[in-house]
Design a protein around this motif. Structure first.
Motif, PDB file in Angstrom:
ATOM      1  N   ALA A  23       0.829  -1.209   0.000  1.00 57.50           N
ATOM      2  CA  ALA A  23       0.000   0.000   0.000  1.00 57.50           C
ATOM      3  C   ALA A  23       0.863   1.257   0.000  1.00 57.50           C
ATOM      4  O   ALA A  23       0.568   2.229  -0.716  1.00 57.50           O
ATOM      5  CB  ALA A  23      -0.930  -0.011   1.205  1.00 57.50           C
ATOM      6  N   ILE A  24       1.950   1.239   0.776  1.00 56.50           N
ATOM      7  CA  ILE A  24       2.859   2.386   0.784  1.00 56.50           C
ATOM      8  C   ILE A  24       3.509   2.561  -0.584  1.00 56.50           C
ATOM      9  O   ILE A  24       3.623   3.690  -1.095  1.00 56.50           O
ATOM     10  CB  ILE A  24       3.929   2.193   1.871  1.00 56.50           C
ATOM     11  CG1 ILE A  24       3.298   2.221   3.267  1.00 56.50           C
ATOM     12  CG2 ILE A  24       4.996   3.284   1.775  1.00 56.50           C
ATOM     13  CD1 ILE A  24       2.730   3.555   3.660  1.00 56.50           C
ATOM     14  N   LEU A  37       2.472  12.921   0.711  1.00 51.76           N
ATOM     15  CA  LEU A  37       3.748  12.322   1.087  1.00 51.76           C
ATOM     16  C   LEU A  37       4.065  12.577   2.560  1.00 51.76           C
ATOM     17  O   LEU A  37       4.603  11.704   3.248  1.00 51.76           O
ATOM     18  CB  LEU A  37       4.866  12.876   0.204  1.00 51.76           C
ATOM     19  CG  LEU A  37       4.810  12.491  -1.280  1.00 51.76           C
ATOM     20  CD1 LEU A  37       5.942  13.165  -2.048  1.00 51.76           C
ATOM     21  CD2 LEU A  37       4.886  10.983  -1.450  1.00 51.76           C
ATOM     22  N   GLY A  38       3.732  13.784   3.044  1.00 49.19           N
ATOM     23  CA  GLY A  38       3.950  14.081   4.454  1.00 49.19           C
ATOM     24  C   GLY A  38       3.105  13.202   5.357  1.00 49.19           C
ATOM     25  O   GLY A  38       3.584  12.696   6.385  1.00 49.19           O
ATOM     26  N   ALA A  42       4.310  10.403   8.075  1.00 49.08           N
ATOM     27  CA  ALA A  42       3.820  10.372   9.455  1.00 49.08           C
ATOM     28  C   ALA A  42       3.202   9.015   9.786  1.00 49.08           C
ATOM     29  O   ALA A  42       3.407   8.480  10.887  1.00 49.08           O
ATOM     30  CB  ALA A  42       2.793  11.487   9.662  1.00 49.08           C
ATOM     31  N   TRP A  43       2.479   8.460   8.831  1.00 52.35           N
ATOM     32  CA  TRP A  43       1.860   7.136   9.024  1.00 52.35           C
ATOM     33  C   TRP A  43       2.940   6.081   9.242  1.00 52.35           C
ATOM     34  O   TRP A  43       2.860   5.267  10.168  1.00 52.35           O
ATOM     35  CB  TRP A  43       1.003   6.809   7.801  1.00 52.35           C
ATOM     36  CG  TRP A  43       0.352   5.458   7.843  1.00 52.35           C
ATOM     37  CD1 TRP A  43       0.010   4.742   8.951  1.00 52.35           C
ATOM     38  CD2 TRP A  43      -0.042   4.674   6.727  1.00 52.35           C
ATOM     39  NE1 TRP A  43      -0.579   3.552   8.591  1.00 52.35           N
ATOM     40  CE2 TRP A  43      -0.618   3.485   7.238  1.00 52.35           C
ATOM     41  CE3 TRP A  43       0.018   4.866   5.352  1.00 52.35           C
ATOM     42  CZ2 TRP A  43      -1.117   2.492   6.394  1.00 52.35           C
ATOM     43  CZ3 TRP A  43      -0.472   3.877   4.518  1.00 52.35           C
ATOM     44  CH2 TRP A  43      -1.027   2.701   5.036  1.00 52.35           C
ATOM     45  N   ALA A 126       9.537   2.891   5.096  1.00 54.54           N
ATOM     46  CA  ALA A 126       8.613   1.752   5.099  1.00 54.54           C
ATOM     47  C   ALA A 126       9.374   0.434   5.084  1.00 54.54           C
ATOM     48  O   ALA A 126       9.014  -0.515   5.795  1.00 54.54           O
ATOM     49  CB  ALA A 126       7.677   1.846   3.897  1.00 54.54           C
ATOM     50  N   PHE A 127      10.434   0.354   4.288  1.00 54.50           N
ATOM     51  CA  PHE A 127      11.220  -0.875   4.256  1.00 54.50           C
ATOM     52  C   PHE A 127      11.951  -1.105   5.579  1.00 54.50           C
ATOM     53  O   PHE A 127      12.138  -2.249   5.997  1.00 54.50           O
ATOM     54  CB  PHE A 127      12.219  -0.821   3.099  1.00 54.50           C
ATOM     55  CG  PHE A 127      11.653  -1.292   1.793  1.00 54.50           C
ATOM     56  CD1 PHE A 127      11.496  -2.643   1.535  1.00 54.50           C
ATOM     57  CD2 PHE A 127      11.276  -0.381   0.818  1.00 54.50           C
ATOM     58  CE1 PHE A 127      10.969  -3.081   0.323  1.00 54.50           C
ATOM     59  CE2 PHE A 127      10.747  -0.802  -0.392  1.00 54.50           C
ATOM     60  CZ  PHE A 127      10.590  -2.157  -0.647  1.00 54.50           C
ATOM     61  N   VAL A 128      12.377  -0.017   6.237  1.00 55.89           N
ATOM     62  CA  VAL A 128      13.017  -0.153   7.543  1.00 55.89           C
ATOM     63  C   VAL A 128      12.027  -0.731   8.561  1.00 55.89           C
ATOM     64  O   VAL A 128      12.366  -1.640   9.343  1.00 55.89           O
ATOM     65  CB  VAL A 128      13.567   1.203   8.021  1.00 55.89           C
ATOM     66  CG1 VAL A 128      13.968   1.142   9.489  1.00 55.89           C
ATOM     67  CG2 VAL A 128      14.767   1.609   7.178  1.00 55.89           C
ATOM     68  N   VAL A 129      10.801  -0.214   8.564  1.00 59.15           N
ATOM     69  CA  VAL A 129       9.779  -0.729   9.480  1.00 59.15           C
ATOM     70  C   VAL A 129       9.476  -2.188   9.158  1.00 59.15           C
ATOM     71  O   VAL A 129       9.357  -3.034  10.057  1.00 59.15           O
ATOM     72  CB  VAL A 129       8.506   0.128   9.391  1.00 59.15           C
ATOM     73  CG1 VAL A 129       7.382  -0.487  10.218  1.00 59.15           C
ATOM     74  CG2 VAL A 129       8.787   1.543   9.863  1.00 59.15           C
TER      75      VAL A 129
END
Length: 203
Positions: A23-24, A37-38, A42-43, A126-129
């Motif tokens: 989704a990201i 994008l901001g 934040a999400w 997102a990939f880090v999370v």
């Protein structure tokens, strides 16, 4: 929710994290709206903070998303300003005879380049999370058994860099115990072969 219940909570299934990451990717690919994008950043940040409270086997990232953004956003803005000469707000002009970068430097090109850098930062975060929240084993298990060679290649690709860094740390510690310090290119070259082979074996 108290601390004990938080640590006893079962981690989400790998497929759920995969859908979240997809989704990201779709969101960031389809827009360069700074507000969107901001909000996406934040999400991802909130999800990352919540994921950091869950037990996971993922490895920490080499760079934090904030450090990544501080490097990538200005670099993307500068690169786009020098290479894309489109826009009405001219900040400066370079000689037209200069290849690739010659021409007007516009504010619109700089802003669009910065937005591209922001999009890359969101993707990296997102990939880090995703890496922090799910183990390599769970990622490999998402690949169907019919594609076993693909799973092996994916596992090696995901773990090679962290494994190589761990191998480098061990080599440095072993050299320090022997009283030898790695200095300059001549000191590093003899270590390349054991470093790469050891990292590959670990992966």
């Amino acid at each position: 929710m108290n601390r004990e219940s938080r640590h006893d909570a079962a981690p989400l299934h790998g497929a759920a994290w995969g859908c979240w990451l997809a989704a990201i990717l779709v969101l960031v690919t389809l827009t360069r709206n700074p507000w969107v994008l901001g909000l996406a950043l934040a999400w991802v940040t909130v999800v990352g903070l919540l994921a950091g409270q869950l037990p996971a086997e993922g490895r920490p990232a080499l760079w934090s998303p904030w450090r990544f953004g501080l490097v990538v956003i200005p670099a993307a803005a500068l690169l786009n300003t020098l290479s894309v000469h489109v826009g009405t707000t001219v900040l400066a002009r370079l000689p037209a005879s200069w290849p690739l970068i010659g021409g007007p430097l516009t504010l619109e090109a700089a802003v669009y380049g910065a937005l591209n850098g922001l999009a890359l930062t969101v993707l990296y975060a997102a990939f880090v999370v995703f890496q922090r929240a799910i183990s390599i084993r769970a990622i490999v298990q998402l690949i169907p058994r019919a594609y076993y060679p693909v799973a092996v290649v994916a596992a090696i690709a995901l773990t090679f860099v962290p494994a190589t860094l761990a191998q480098w740390q061990q080599i440095r510690e072993a050299q320090a115990v022997r009283g030898h310090r790695v200095r300059g290119l001549r000191g590093v070259l003899p270590l390349w072969l054991p470093l790469l082979t050891g990292g590959l074996e670990r992966a």
